[in-house]
Design a protein around this motif. Structure first.
Motif, PDB file in Angstrom:
ATOM      1  N   CYS A 273      32.140 -12.458  48.671  1.00 50.60           N
ATOM      2  CA  CYS A 273      31.011 -11.501  49.042  1.00 50.60           C
ATOM      3  C   CYS A 273      31.571 -10.775  50.200  1.00 50.60           C
ATOM      4  N   ARG A 274      32.786 -10.681  50.384  1.00 47.47           N
ATOM      5  CA  ARG A 274      33.226  -9.897  51.092  1.00 47.47           C
ATOM      6  C   ARG A 274      34.306  -8.760  50.686  1.00 47.47           C
ATOM      7  N   VAL A 275      34.442  -8.479  49.501  1.00 48.85           N
ATOM      8  CA  VAL A 275      35.118  -7.575  48.827  1.00 48.85           C
ATOM      9  C   VAL A 275      34.788  -6.115  49.382  1.00 48.85           C
ATOM     10  N   PRO A 276      35.562  -5.080  49.526  1.00 49.51           N
ATOM     11  CA  PRO A 276      35.031  -3.829  50.019  1.00 49.51           C
ATOM     12  C   PRO A 276      34.404  -3.351  48.856  1.00 49.51           C
ATOM     13  N   LEU A 277      33.459  -2.424  49.150  1.00 47.24           N
ATOM     14  CA  LEU A 277      32.334  -1.943  48.761  1.00 47.24           C
ATOM     15  C   LEU A 277      32.929  -0.755  47.767  1.00 47.24           C
ATOM     16  N   PRO A 278      32.272  -0.565  46.719  1.00 46.51           N
ATOM     17  CA  PRO A 278      32.631   0.351  45.614  1.00 46.51           C
ATOM     18  C   PRO A 278      31.756   1.893  46.021  1.00 46.51           C
ATOM     19  N   TRP A 279      32.325   2.908  46.401  1.00 45.38           N
ATOM     20  CA  TRP A 279      31.503   4.250  46.690  1.00 45.38           C
ATOM     21  C   TRP A 279      31.434   5.097  45.495  1.00 45.38           C
ATOM     22  N   THR A 280      32.662   5.186  44.766  1.00 43.92           N
ATOM     23  CA  THR A 280      32.985   6.092  43.689  1.00 43.92           C
ATOM     24  C   THR A 280      33.446   5.090  42.436  1.00 43.92           C
ATOM     25  N   SER A 281      33.307   5.627  41.482  1.00 42.52           N
ATOM     26  CA  SER A 281      33.593   4.920  40.173  1.00 42.52           C
ATOM     27  C   SER A 281      35.000   5.014  39.686  1.00 42.52           C
ATOM     28  N   SER A 282      35.746   5.978  40.350  1.00 45.30           N
ATOM     29  CA  SER A 282      37.083   6.133  39.738  1.00 45.30           C
ATOM     30  C   SER A 282      38.215   6.503  40.523  1.00 45.30           C
ATOM     31  N   GLU A 283      37.910   6.661  41.924  1.00 47.57           N
ATOM     32  CA  GLU A 283      39.089   7.037  42.756  1.00 47.57           C
ATOM     33  C   GLU A 283      39.677   5.786  43.184  1.00 47.57           C
ATOM     34  N   THR A 284      40.892   5.826  43.682  1.00 49.10           N
ATOM     35  CA  THR A 284      41.497   4.773  44.638  1.00 49.10           C
ATOM     36  C   THR A 284      40.572   3.617  45.340  1.00 49.10           C
TER      37      THR A 284
ATOM     38  N   PHE B 190      38.164   2.506  44.344  1.00 46.78           N
ATOM     39  CA  PHE B 190      36.585   2.968  44.295  1.00 46.78           C
ATOM     40  C   PHE B 190      35.837   3.692  45.251  1.00 46.78           C
ATOM     41  N   GLY B 191      36.955   4.536  46.052  1.00 45.84           N
ATOM     42  CA  GLY B 191      36.318   5.260  46.974  1.00 45.84           C
ATOM     43  C   GLY B 191      36.219   4.581  48.394  1.00 45.84           C
ATOM     44  N   PHE B 192      36.635   3.268  48.417  1.00 47.21           N
ATOM     45  CA  PHE B 192      36.486   2.470  49.874  1.00 47.21           C
ATOM     46  C   PHE B 192      37.628   2.926  50.665  1.00 47.21           C
ATOM     47  N   SER B 193      38.884   3.352  50.056  1.00 50.67           N
ATOM     48  CA  SER B 193      39.962   3.836  50.929  1.00 50.67           C
ATOM     49  C   SER B 193      40.958   4.620  49.812  1.00 50.67           C
ATOM     50  N   SER B 194      41.792   5.425  50.578  1.00 49.15           N
ATOM     51  CA  SER B 194      42.670   6.212  49.661  1.00 49.15           C
ATOM     52  C   SER B 194      43.793   5.146  49.433  1.00 49.15           C
ATOM     53  N   ALA B 195      43.861   3.803  50.249  1.00 48.09           N
ATOM     54  CA  ALA B 195      45.018   3.022  49.958  1.00 48.09           C
ATOM     55  C   ALA B 195      44.403   1.819  49.195  1.00 48.09           C
ATOM     56  N   LYS B 196      45.371   0.850  48.924  1.00 47.53           N
ATOM     57  CA  LYS B 196      44.909  -0.465  48.276  1.00 47.53           C
ATOM     58  C   LYS B 196      43.817  -1.214  49.265  1.00 47.53           C
ATOM     59  N   ALA B 197      42.814  -1.590  48.706  1.00 49.76           N
ATOM     60  CA  ALA B 197      41.850  -2.363  49.666  1.00 49.76           C
ATOM     61  C   ALA B 197      42.625  -3.805  49.974  1.00 49.76           C
ATOM     62  N   HIS B 198      41.996  -4.212  51.084  1.00 49.69           N
ATOM     63  CA  HIS B 198      42.600  -5.559  51.663  1.00 49.69           C
ATOM     64  C   HIS B 198      42.260  -6.652  50.804  1.00 49.69           C
ATOM     65  N   LEU B 199      40.986  -6.420  50.097  1.00 51.46           N
ATOM     66  CA  LEU B 199      40.630  -7.613  49.016  1.00 51.46           C
ATOM     67  C   LEU B 199      40.471  -7.153  47.819  1.00 51.46           C
ATOM     68  N   PRO B 200      41.117  -7.573  46.771  1.00 52.46           N
ATOM     69  CA  PRO B 200      41.136  -6.786  45.404  1.00 52.46           C
ATOM     70  C   PRO B 200      39.411  -6.756  44.813  1.00 52.46           C
ATOM     71  N   GLN B 201      39.293  -5.444  44.138  1.00 56.92           N
ATOM     72  CA  GLN B 201      37.931  -5.242  43.971  1.00 56.92           C
ATOM     73  C   GLN B 201      38.092  -5.281  42.334  1.00 56.92           C
ATOM     74  N   PRO B 202      37.162  -5.895  41.326  1.00 57.81           N
ATOM     75  CA  PRO B 202      37.144  -6.089  39.935  1.00 57.81           C
ATOM     76  C   PRO B 202      36.691  -4.749  39.336  1.00 57.81           C
ATOM     77  N   ALA B 203      37.281  -4.447  38.195  1.00 56.04           N
ATOM     78  CA  ALA B 203      37.073  -3.316  37.146  1.00 56.04           C
ATOM     79  C   ALA B 203      35.763  -2.956  37.165  1.00 56.04           C
ATOM     80  N   TRP B 204      34.526  -4.250  37.213  1.00 60.82           N
ATOM     81  CA  TRP B 204      33.175  -3.707  36.917  1.00 60.82           C
ATOM     82  C   TRP B 204      32.475  -3.377  38.200  1.00 60.82           C
ATOM     83  N   PHE B 205      33.210  -3.211  39.057  1.00 60.96           N
ATOM     84  CA  PHE B 205      32.826  -2.627  40.443  1.00 60.96           C
ATOM     85  C   PHE B 205      32.274  -1.246  40.124  1.00 60.96           C
TER      86      PHE B 205
END
Length: 557
Positions: free
Chosen positions: A436-447, A449-464
């Motif tokens: 429940c602590r995975v970073p939020l998806p702000w956009t659908s296609s960016e690195t 999902f727009g949370f960061s221009s770097a790799k998020a500290h917890l992996p985000q699933p494709a369905w985000f």
């Protein structure tokens, strides 16, 4: 839109209402997973400031900020190394002040987490205690004890920590210290006046910086009776059932002496600072935490633990509203937070053998969270219906970041990427709270999902991608837009704390009325129902030939 483009607050936002918290919609931000402004994969304070326009458009009254203090992240920031500073990975005090000012300019109050039961083992005081000798003043700030056995090689008791494993850890000179949570979180000794005075200093520090209120972590654990001989773990579990203040570790009556001091400090400010207790106690014991002489509010987790059933909801609401009348506090309602499986997922899980575990998703986590077990569509449908029901209740509503996007729990995080100490201390049997602590998806296609221009500290699933803010913004009927409309309507309709149940012949339907001719109907059944007369202002799903479908809520005005 940047924070600098926010318009000046309207005159009504500048009026200070000392009772603003009683029916506020409060949005919890887990800062490391909200938005990353400095491209290191970790959410930060500047990221929150950048997203204030989003929060304003969402329509929340306040933000509750989970710990942002310096921390080794042994427990997601709840291991605090410095209570009067900002983790340098998240920003600075200057950044914090800018965030506070920007929130206030948008008419949004700020509540911060206070973690008083324990510190980090990296806290200067604990490091001093480790370097000090037995019986020293430095060790008296924490709970140190000699061990049992011939040479003190055994812990003082067989107590088990909340995260699993022993609740005592031995230090090099042979003594043991108590930690009800992770070993990196040594418990403070609240019988020590120095601890009490230092926390008063901390509360004043943040209040002076403009913080409007505090959420008190593990508020029921501060005072402990460590009279020897110490009881066994089995005896403690038996005492927990009594709910009478006799448990040596939890919910002791003496804790309210501490909160009376805190309330006196809060009342020095205009308006008085608010506080809400995280106290996992029996309902009969909750009132003292929520009293006007204490913290003022206490979390009610009853709906969070309930199945999606009409009888359960009606009973819980009736009992809690009666309690709020008796205590003078307002009710608090919550379905999701940083410690539990998201309610969109809980409501889509099959019922398992142990109802207590099924309700908060524990069985699903213990089983590894196989995606085939989850009915995503049903879970989200019920979550939306439950949320509209809750947002119409008298009292304050606590929302958790991402629920407005309809996010489900992320179950399949690789073990190598997990961070929750519950996972490691239980040898991987319990999957923990990372889902429940995975970073939020702000956009659908960016690195990320727009949370960061770097790799998020917890992996985000494709369905985000399909839940991203950018996707839902323009989608009529999206979960995000339902939340926005509900919060906007709620603000105009919520004029008092009155509620009246309207009787009907269908046991699967709950109907209550609020002032302003505001009627709320929830269909917990399996077939569509006729609605009473009135204009449908909002529904959790589209109506079917004018009828309210199964697993749905409608607001009529």
């Amino acid at each position: 839109m940047s924070a600098s483009t926010l318009s000046a607050p309207s005159p009504d936002l500048l009026v200070v209402d000392p009772h603003w918290w009683r029916q506020a919609a409060v949005y919890q931000i887990y800062p490391r997973s909200f938005y990353d402004a400095d491209a290191d994969g970790l959410g930060d304070i500047k990221g929150i400031t950048a997203k204030v326009p989003y929060l304003k458009e969402l329509g929340v009254d306040a933000v509750w900020l989970s710990p942002f203090y310096p921390s080794e992240l042994a427990d997601g920031g709840y291991d605090v190394a410095d209570y009067r500073n900002v983790d340098p990975r998240l920003g600075t005090l200057v950044d914090f002040d800018e965030m506070t000012e920007t929130l206030h300019a948008a008419g949004i109050k700020l509540i911060v987490d206070i973690v008083p039961n324990h510190s980090s083992n990296q806290h200067a005081w604990f490091q001093e205690a480790l370097a000090a000798e037995k019986g020293s003043a430095a060790r008296a700030r924490y709970i140190f004890r000699d061990g049992q056995g011939t040479n003190g090689e055994l812990p003082p008791s067989d107590w088990v920590s909340v995260f699993g494993g022993p609740a005592w850890t031995q230090v090099p000179d042979g003594q043991w210290y108590l930690h009800l949570f992770a070993s990196e979180q040594p418990d403070f000794n609240w019988a020590n006046r120095e601890i009490r005075d230092d926390f008063l200093k901390t509360l004043r520090f943040w209040s002076d910086r403009g913080v409007d209120g505090f959420r008190i972590d593990v508020a029921h654990a501060l005072m402990k009776d460590l009279t020897e001989p110490l009881p066994s773990q089995a005896q403690i579990l038996q005492l927990e059932k009594l709910n009478n203040g006799t448990n040596p570790l939890w919910d002791r009556d003496e804790v309210h002496e501490i909160y009376a001091e805190w309330r006196a400090l809060f009342n020095e400010y205009n308006p008085p600072r608010t506080a809400v207790a995280e106290a996992w106690v029996d309902q009969s014991r909750r009132a003292r935490y929520a009293s006007t002489e204490g913290l003022g509010q206490a979390f009610n987790f009853d709906l969070l633990m309930a199945d999606f059933e009409a009888d359960s909801y009606a009973s819980i609401v009736t009992k809690n509203l009666a309690e709020s009348v008796a205590t003078g506090a307002s009710s608090t309602w919550v379905f999701s937070n940083h410690d539990v499986v998201r309610h969109a997922t809980r409501y889509g899980l099959p019922k398992l053998a142990d109802p207590a575990k099924t309700q908060d998703g524990k069985d699903w986590i213990l089983a590894g969270g196989a995606p085939t077990e989850l009915n995503r569509e049903l879970g989200l449908r019920r979550a939306k219906a439950a949320t509209l029901f809750m947002l119409a209740l008298p009292g304050s509503a606590y929302l958790y970041q991402g629920e407005e996007l309809g996010l489900h729990e992320v179950a399949d995080i690789p073990d190598a990427d997990r961070q929750d100490p519950a996972f490691f201390r239980n040898k991987g049997i319990e999957k923990g709270r990372d889902g429940c602590r995975v970073p939020l998806p702000w956009t659908s296609s960016e690195t990320s999902f727009g949370f960061s221009s770097a790799k998020a500290h917890l992996p985000q699933p494709a369905w985000f991608a399909q839940h991203a803010v950018s996707v839902q913004n323009a989608l009529e009927g999206s979960t995000l837009n339902m939340y926005r409309k509900a919060l906007d309507l709620r603000r105009s309709l919520q004029t008092s704390e009155e509620l009246a149940w309207i009787t009907n012949s269908n046991p699967d339907v709950l109907h209550f009325a609020r002032p302003n001719r505001w009627n709320v109907i929830t269909n917990f059944g399996t077939t569509a129902i006729e609605l009473p007369e009135g204009t449908v202002a909002l529904s959790s799903v589209p109506l079917e030939d004018g009828k309210l479908p199964a697993d749905a809520t409608a607001w009529l005005v």
